[in-house]
Design a protein around this motif. Structure first.
Motif, PDB file in Angstrom:
ATOM      1  N   SER A  74      20.343  47.912  -3.903  1.00 42.55           N
ATOM      2  CA  SER A  74      20.928  48.073  -2.565  1.00 42.55           C
ATOM      3  C   SER A  74      20.930  46.733  -1.827  1.00 42.55           C
ATOM      4  O   SER A  74      21.845  46.447  -1.060  1.00 42.55           O
ATOM      5  N   GLU A  75      19.929  45.903  -2.086  1.00 37.38           N
ATOM      6  CA  GLU A  75      19.911  44.577  -1.448  1.00 37.38           C
ATOM      7  C   GLU A  75      21.052  43.696  -1.943  1.00 37.38           C
ATOM      8  O   GLU A  75      21.455  42.747  -1.277  1.00 37.38           O
ATOM      9  N   ARG A  76      21.581  44.021  -3.125  1.00 40.41           N
ATOM     10  CA  ARG A  76      22.732  43.269  -3.657  1.00 40.41           C
ATOM     11  C   ARG A  76      24.061  43.896  -3.271  1.00 40.41           C
ATOM     12  O   ARG A  76      25.113  43.486  -3.749  1.00 40.41           O
ATOM     13  N   GLY A  77      24.009  44.950  -2.449  1.00 41.76           N
ATOM     14  CA  GLY A  77      25.253  45.523  -1.934  1.00 41.76           C
ATOM     15  C   GLY A  77      25.785  46.714  -2.701  1.00 41.76           C
ATOM     16  O   GLY A  77      26.924  47.120  -2.520  1.00 41.76           O
ATOM     17  N   LEU A  78      24.929  47.272  -3.575  1.00 42.35           N
ATOM     18  CA  LEU A  78      25.344  48.465  -4.325  1.00 42.35           C
ATOM     19  C   LEU A  78      24.735  49.674  -3.589  1.00 42.35           C
ATOM     20  O   LEU A  78      23.534  49.924  -3.703  1.00 42.35           O
ATOM     21  N   ILE A  79      25.548  50.353  -2.819  1.00 39.36           N
ATOM     22  CA  ILE A  79      25.022  51.342  -1.867  1.00 39.36           C
ATOM     23  C   ILE A  79      25.550  52.734  -2.177  1.00 39.36           C
ATOM     24  O   ILE A  79      26.763  52.939  -2.311  1.00 39.36           O
ATOM     25  N   LEU A  80      24.618  53.699  -2.242  1.00 35.62           N
ATOM     26  CA  LEU A  80      24.988  55.099  -2.494  1.00 35.62           C
ATOM     27  C   LEU A  80      24.990  55.889  -1.187  1.00 35.62           C
ATOM     28  O   LEU A  80      24.036  55.831  -0.420  1.00 35.62           O
ATOM     29  N   CYS A  81      26.067  56.636  -0.984  1.00 35.11           N
ATOM     30  CA  CYS A  81      26.126  57.618   0.113  1.00 35.11           C
ATOM     31  C   CYS A  81      25.954  58.969  -0.583  1.00 35.11           C
ATOM     32  O   CYS A  81      26.877  59.449  -1.241  1.00 35.11           O
ATOM     33  N   PRO A  82      24.762  59.571  -0.503  1.00 33.96           N
ATOM     34  CA  PRO A  82      24.430  60.670  -1.420  1.00 33.96           C
ATOM     35  C   PRO A  82      25.105  61.995  -1.083  1.00 33.96           C
ATOM     36  O   PRO A  82      25.519  62.220   0.054  1.00 33.96           O
ATOM     37  N   GLU A  83      25.153  62.838  -2.105  1.00 38.25           N
ATOM     38  CA  GLU A  83      25.646  64.203  -1.907  1.00 38.25           C
ATOM     39  C   GLU A  83      24.737  64.903  -0.891  1.00 38.25           C
ATOM     40  O   GLU A  83      23.528  64.698  -0.894  1.00 38.25           O
ATOM     41  N   GLY A  84      25.334  65.693  -0.016  1.00 37.11           N
ATOM     42  CA  GLY A  84      24.530  66.439   0.951  1.00 37.11           C
ATOM     43  C   GLY A  84      24.149  65.612   2.170  1.00 37.11           C
ATOM     44  O   GLY A  84      23.378  66.053   3.018  1.00 37.11           O
ATOM     45  N   ARG A  85      24.663  64.384   2.253  1.00 32.32           N
ATOM     46  CA  ARG A  85      24.593  63.527   3.436  1.00 32.32           C
ATOM     47  C   ARG A  85      23.207  62.985   3.751  1.00 32.32           C
ATOM     48  O   ARG A  85      23.057  61.833   4.132  1.00 32.32           O
ATOM     49  N   ARG A  86      22.149  63.830   3.633  1.00 35.22           N
ATOM     50  CA  ARG A  86      20.765  63.367   3.837  1.00 35.22           C
ATOM     51  C   ARG A  86      20.580  62.544   5.104  1.00 35.22           C
ATOM     52  O   ARG A  86      19.955  61.478   5.078  1.00 35.22           O
ATOM     53  N   ILE A  87      21.116  63.020   6.207  1.00 35.23           N
ATOM     54  CA  ILE A  87      20.837  62.303   7.452  1.00 35.23           C
ATOM     55  C   ILE A  87      19.520  62.832   8.037  1.00 35.23           C
ATOM     56  O   ILE A  87      19.055  63.907   7.658  1.00 35.23           O
ATOM     57  N   PHE A  88      18.917  62.061   8.923  1.00 33.86           N
ATOM     58  CA  PHE A  88      17.650  62.491   9.528  1.00 33.86           C
ATOM     59  C   PHE A  88      17.988  63.239  10.806  1.00 33.86           C
ATOM     60  O   PHE A  88      18.389  62.631  11.806  1.00 33.86           O
ATOM     61  N   SER A  89      17.817  64.571  10.775  1.00 33.04           N
ATOM     62  CA  SER A  89      18.337  65.369  11.886  1.00 33.04           C
ATOM     63  C   SER A  89      17.506  65.215  13.155  1.00 33.04           C
ATOM     64  O   SER A  89      18.004  65.441  14.251  1.00 33.04           O
ATOM     65  N   SER A  90      16.233  64.788  13.020  1.00 35.14           N
ATOM     66  CA  SER A  90      15.431  64.652  14.247  1.00 35.14           C
ATOM     67  C   SER A  90      15.589  63.264  14.880  1.00 35.14           C
ATOM     68  O   SER A  90      15.163  63.038  16.002  1.00 35.14           O
ATOM     69  N   LEU A  91      16.208  62.343  14.153  1.00 40.55           N
ATOM     70  CA  LEU A  91      16.458  61.012  14.731  1.00 40.55           C
ATOM     71  C   LEU A  91      17.825  60.984  15.407  1.00 40.55           C
ATOM     72  O   LEU A  91      18.707  61.784  15.072  1.00 40.55           O
ATOM     73  N   SER A  92      17.993  60.052  16.337  1.00 40.64           N
ATOM     74  CA  SER A  92      19.301  59.936  16.992  1.00 40.64           C
ATOM     75  C   SER A  92      20.314  59.349  16.010  1.00 40.64           C
ATOM     76  O   SER A  92      19.939  58.768  14.977  1.00 40.64           O
ATOM     77  N   ILE A  93      21.564  59.481  16.402  1.00 39.80           N
ATOM     78  CA  ILE A  93      22.639  58.919  15.571  1.00 39.80           C
ATOM     79  C   ILE A  93      22.426  57.412  15.404  1.00 39.80           C
ATOM     80  O   ILE A  93      22.528  56.868  14.306  1.00 39.80           O
ATOM     81  N   GLU A  94      22.094  56.761  16.512  1.00 34.71           N
ATOM     82  CA  GLU A  94      21.913  55.307  16.442  1.00 34.71           C
ATOM     83  C   GLU A  94      20.732  54.936  15.545  1.00 34.71           C
ATOM     84  O   GLU A  94      20.788  53.973  14.777  1.00 34.71           O
ATOM     85  N   GLU A  95      19.656  55.720  15.635  1.00 35.65           N
ATOM     86  CA  GLU A  95      18.495  55.438  14.777  1.00 35.65           C
ATOM     87  C   GLU A  95      18.857  55.638  13.301  1.00 35.65           C
ATOM     88  O   GLU A  95      18.446  54.864  12.438  1.00 35.65           O
ATOM     89  N   ASN A  96      19.630  56.694  13.022  1.00 35.93           N
ATOM     90  CA  ASN A  96      20.095  56.904  11.643  1.00 35.93           C
ATOM     91  C   ASN A  96      20.875  55.691  11.162  1.00 35.93           C
ATOM     92  O   ASN A  96      20.686  55.216  10.039  1.00 35.93           O
ATOM     93  N   LEU A  97      21.750  55.190  12.023  1.00 36.47           N
ATOM     94  CA  LEU A  97      22.573  54.036  11.631  1.00 36.47           C
ATOM     95  C   LEU A  97      21.703  52.811  11.387  1.00 36.47           C
ATOM     96  O   LEU A  97      21.889  52.087  10.393  1.00 36.47           O
ATOM     97  N   MET A  98      20.735  52.599  12.270  1.00 34.76           N
ATOM     98  CA  MET A  98      19.886  51.400  12.132  1.00 34.76           C
ATOM     99  C   MET A  98      19.101  51.436  10.819  1.00 34.76           C
ATOM    100  O   MET A  98      18.922  50.407  10.159  1.00 34.76           O
ATOM    101  N   LEU A  99      18.684  52.633  10.414  1.00 37.95           N
ATOM    102  CA  LEU A  99      17.964  52.742   9.139  1.00 37.95           C
ATOM    103  C   LEU A  99      18.841  52.305   7.968  1.00 37.95           C
ATOM    104  O   LEU A  99      18.350  51.777   6.973  1.00 37.95           O
ATOM    105  N   GLY A 100      20.141  52.513   8.110  1.00 37.37           N
ATOM    106  CA  GLY A 100      21.070  52.130   7.044  1.00 37.37           C
ATOM    107  C   GLY A 100      21.066  50.636   6.775  1.00 37.37           C
ATOM    108  O   GLY A 100      21.438  50.186   5.682  1.00 37.37           O
ATOM    109  N   ALA A 101      20.645  49.856   7.764  1.00 38.14           N
ATOM    110  CA  ALA A 101      20.667  48.390   7.596  1.00 38.14           C
ATOM    111  C   ALA A 101      19.430  47.876   6.863  1.00 38.14           C
ATOM    112  O   ALA A 101      19.338  46.672   6.581  1.00 38.14           O
ATOM    113  N   THR A 102      18.491  48.769   6.536  1.00 39.58           N
ATOM    114  CA  THR A 102      17.215  48.341   5.924  1.00 39.58           C
ATOM    115  C   THR A 102      17.384  47.367   4.746  1.00 39.58           C
ATOM    116  O   THR A 102      16.645  46.380   4.664  1.00 39.58           O
TER     117      THR A 102
END
Ligand code: ATP
Length: 241
Positions: A74-102
């Motif tokens: 993933s650090e080399r830019g190979l990124i999976l958007c998984p089946e079933g979305r796996r978003i964190f429902s208790s976090l805000s939308i913005e927090e979910n997005l920020m985690l994506g930048a890890t």
């Protein structure tokens, strides 16, 4: 950009993929279609490194990444958007997005905060609904909006190759069309994409190339256009009438 050679893997003692080969050039979009249980998700996991290969190789940007962890890929830019979305429902939308930048954190050091800000701006320009609702919890979004959040979160990692596992799963036809409209836009911007789906229509309209999988094997590979013209594709390969 990506090459899989003689790939085999599975779970426990069960072999799912066998002698699988595929190649994808930069800026191309590949559709992977096939019925339930064909091994499509396993193929995605083998490429992103969440299941190890038993045999064969994964080459990415000319380098053998077969033994690299999912994190290193993933650090080399190979990124999976998984089946079933796996978003964190208790976090805000913005927090979910920020985690994506890890995956960018280690590489960017001090400029990480700036990259997160730029990523959020880009995500919000592509998905204005996420901006409007950025303080809401992820769980408050509809299925289609959650899928958009999952794609936006994947984009935060600045993918060079984006793997999308069943992005239209469980969505209304209108919502699925909206999600695919975004994928057409990302393709136009030059992103290399592999998209997995059971149903052929939308992915074949998006893709340049396509493979059809069944029982862990590729049973057909062709240009997406040629496969689109195969009217009997569903009954011939997907096992549906
Ligand atoms: P779907 O559309 O259902 O996701 P798929 O084409 O993506 O289907 P896979 O999910 O890759 O197929 O599954 C291929 C085979 O591997 C199936 O027989 C499935 O039962 C098995 N399988 C998938 N995940 C696991 C797992 N975590 N442990 C054990 N077996 C698994």
């Amino acid at each position: 950009m990506l090459r899989l050679e003689n790939a085999a893997t599975g779970y426990g003692r069960i072999r799912v993929l066998d002698s699988l080969a595929l190649e994808l050039g930069e800026g191309r979009v590949l559709a992977v279609i096939g019925p339930n249980g064909a091994g499509k998700s396993t193929l995605m996991r083998a490429m992103c490194g969440s299941v190890p290969l038993w045999d064969g190789q994964v080459l990415y940007e000319g380098t053998d990444i077969t033994r690299l962890s999912a994190e290193a890929r993933s650090e080399r830019g190979l990124i999976l958007c998984p089946e079933g979305r796996r978003i964190f429902s208790s976090l805000s939308i913005e927090e979910n997005l920020m985690l994506g930048a890890t995956p960018l954190r280690g590489q960017l050091g001090r400029s990480f905060a700036g990259a997160v800000k730029d990523g959020l701006e880009r995500a919000y320009s592509i998905f204005p609904i996420l901006k409007e609702r950025r303080q809401n919890s992820g769980g408050a979004l509809s299925g289609g909006q959650q899928q958009m959040l999952a794609i936006a979160r994947a984009l935060m990692a600045r993918p060079k190759l984006l793997l999308l596992d069943e992005p239209s799963l469980g969505l209304s036809p209108k919502m699925a069309d909206d999600v695919y409209a975004t994928l057409h836009l990302l393709k136009k911007q030059g992103l290399t994409i592999i998209v997995v789906e059971e149903a052929a229509g939308r992915p074949l309209a998006l893709a340049d190339d396509a493979i059809v999988m069944r029982n862990g094997c590729i049973v057909r590979r062709d240009s997406a256009e040629k496969l689109r013209q195969s009217g009997n594709l569903a009954s011939a390969y997907l096992g549906v009438e």
